[in-house]
Design an enzyme around this catalytic site. Structure first.
Site, PDB file in Angstrom:
ATOM      1  N   HIS A 153       0.828  -1.205   0.000  1.00 23.38           N
ATOM      2  CA  HIS A 153       0.000   0.000   0.000  1.00 23.38           C
ATOM      3  C   HIS A 153       0.857   1.248   0.000  1.00 23.38           C
ATOM      4  O   HIS A 153       2.091   1.195  -0.022  1.00 23.38           O
ATOM      5  CB  HIS A 153      -0.944   0.000   1.210  1.00 23.38           C
ATOM      6  CG  HIS A 153      -0.267  -0.092   2.552  1.00 23.38           C
ATOM      7  ND1 HIS A 153       0.549   0.903   3.055  1.00 23.38           N
ATOM      8  CD2 HIS A 153      -0.290  -1.066   3.505  1.00 23.38           C
ATOM      9  CE1 HIS A 153       0.987   0.563   4.243  1.00 23.38           C
ATOM     10  NE2 HIS A 153       0.505  -0.638   4.546  1.00 23.38           N
ATOM     11  N   CYS A 161       3.452  -4.902   6.549  1.00 21.85           N
ATOM     12  CA  CYS A 161       3.137  -4.739   5.129  1.00 21.85           C
ATOM     13  C   CYS A 161       4.359  -4.237   4.365  1.00 21.85           C
ATOM     14  O   CYS A 161       5.435  -4.033   4.911  1.00 21.85           O
ATOM     15  CB  CYS A 161       1.983  -3.749   4.958  1.00 21.85           C
ATOM     16  SG  CYS A 161       0.437  -4.274   5.726  1.00 21.85           S
TER      17      CYS A 161
END
Length: 485
Positions: A153, A161
């Protein structure tokens, strides 16, 4: 009259069926591009680069990611049917350590092979735009691994992430969106601890995750020698690449991540090319060990890494666990201006203290295979060559080795400056048109010897590692994962 009425009924039915089909396609497009962020066009400069590389805007893509180098690569299928590197992106932030994710809360970013469908693309992400990596997949679940919402992202902020800048993820998102509009059902996402080269394998030879890394290196090698998306299956808690039914078999093998492997073979042209690369890697690995290549230091408490392109622009920042590879890669001179905006709340890796540096040095192991597992391990194949076991038919299901037990990392509570990214929209079964057919593979004699498999460690008792999600073909609408047929 009866015949005419019957024809009208048939035409009406066909029209309704066509409308339903088109509605499904349109809803897929809406879910992918339902706002201005998600509908940004691919930059003209990148479209021009596709033309120069004989690629089409809506041809299939494949993504590779490397933690240590903090780089993300977008590969795209050209008109010959093979994948070529379109563009490399520096990663703004990733969290955790080198090694696979094991459980919820360990802050680890996943490693392995995953599949990204339109349903995993999130145009309404709290982190600008994102796509879900698909962790945990069937393989991870077979090992009891846990975790959710592991994303690639924007926002340059990571808690398990891979974080890019908003401008970068907008570009990557647009490439994925166009490939779906072109007919690709899912693109493959390959996440590695580092480029699987002989040098890196030698440096990390005492890392407890090395058996797992040798296993996913097989898939890395398959892609390197074929420039095709490797078909991925799971059985006996491990990966199997490019498996096909044996000669004389009437049905395709059925794979189950928790069950014994069915009888299968790997096409000779692929197996032979991979074997040649593997042998060259092993020879280079042995040379590096013989001349005393230093062992990489173990984690000194740093949480993840940041590409030097970004670390150089953040006051007091460190690259953390990221470092340049031995192969030519991204450099600071390539990025002026910076490839995206670094938000003010970015939390870069901290530099280790002098005491941490003094205590973190790992002693040279007495032998390459005699290491004590700390995170994850996998037993090596029975034979020296990693690919040899993939070539034989295993009617008993005992092909290659099992994974060893994975020890989870301490749980760290997540900070809450932002909401967790919204879940992806549901996938719709229809897409616009089918991608080009996969051409026959022609092994290249010039394949580089870029990576190496480490010598086999002692067998482990339990089959545990981290792995990959069901992967759809880039070239057809049929699943390439026989396990989920």
């Amino acid at each position: 009259m009866i015949n005419r009425a019957f024809v009208r009924v048939l035409l009406t039915s066909a029209a309704l069926a066509t409308s339903a089909l088109l509605a499904g396609c349109n809803s897929d497009q809406v879910s992918l591009a339902q706002n201005a962020k998600a509908n940004q066009p691919v930059p003209p400069k990148l479209v021009a680069a596709m033309g120069e590389k004989n690629m089409d805007l809506q041809s299939p893509i494949l993504i590779r990611l490397f933690k240590q180098e903090a780089e993300l690569e977008v590969w795209k299928q050209d008109r010959s049917g093979k994948f070529g590197l379109l563009k490399s992106y520096p990663i703004c932030r990733w969290s955790g350590d080198l090694g696979p994710k094991v459980r919820e809360g360990d802050r680890q970013a996943p490693e392995g092979f995953y599949s990204i469908s339109p349903a995993q693309m999130n145009p309404q992400s709290a982190y600008y735009l994102s796509f879900n990596t698909g962790y945990p997949n069937a393989y991870d679940k077979s090992l009891g691994h846990t975790g959710s919402e592991l994303m690639v992202h924007g926002d340059c902020s990571s808690r398990g992430c891979y974080a890019m800048t908003d401008e970068q993820i907008a570009e990557i998102y647009s490439l994925g969106r166009e490939s779906f509009f072109g007919g690709q059902r899912a693109f493959q996402f390959q996440a590695y601890p580092f480029r699987m080269t002989a040098v890196n394998m030698a440096k990390h030879r005492n890392n407890p995750n090395m058996p797992f890394w040798r296993m996913i290196k097989e898939g890395y090698d398959h892609f390197e020698v074929t420039r095709q998306e490797p078909k991925v299956d799971f059985c006996e808690h491990r990966y199997v690449f490019d498996a096909e039914k044996p000669p004389g078999a009437t049905r395709d093998p059925v794979f189950d991540a928790s069950a014994k492997c069915p009888a299968y073979v790997v096409p000779d042209e692929i197996a032979n090319a991979v074997r040649e690369k593997e042998q060259a890697d092993e020879a280079e690995f042995a040379k590096l060990i013989a001349k005393g290549t230093p062992v990489a230091k173990l984690n000194t408490g740093i949480d993840g890494g940041m590409n030097s392109v970004f670390a150089s622009r953040v006051p007091g920042a460190s690259t953390g666990l990221s470092e340049p590879g031995e192969a030519p890669g991204l450099s600071l001179t390539q990025f002026s201006p910076l490839p995206g905006t670094i938000p003010g709340h970015v939390n870069p890796p901290r530099a280790p203290s002098a005491d941490e540096i003094a205590t973190a040095a790992a002693p040279e192991p007495a032998s390459v295979g005699s290491t004590t597992p700390r995170v994850a391990a996998v037993s090596a194949p029975e034979k020296a060559s990693l690919i040899s076991n993939l070539r034989k038919i295993s009617s008993s299901g005992a092909i290659a080795a099992n994974a060893a037990a994975v020890t989870s990392k301490p749980v760290e509570s997540k900070p809450a400056p932002k909401a967790v990214a919204a879940k992806s929209a549901e996938a719709k079964p229809n897409v616009i048109r089918q991608a080009a057919a996969r051409p026959p593979f022609k092994p290249s004699a010039t394949t580089e010897a870029a990576s190496a498999a480490a010598p086999a460690p002692a067998p482990q008792q339990t089959a545990l590692v981290a792995g990959s999600a069901p992967i759809m073909s880039t070239n057809s609408f049929d699943s390439r994962f026989s396990a989920v047929k």
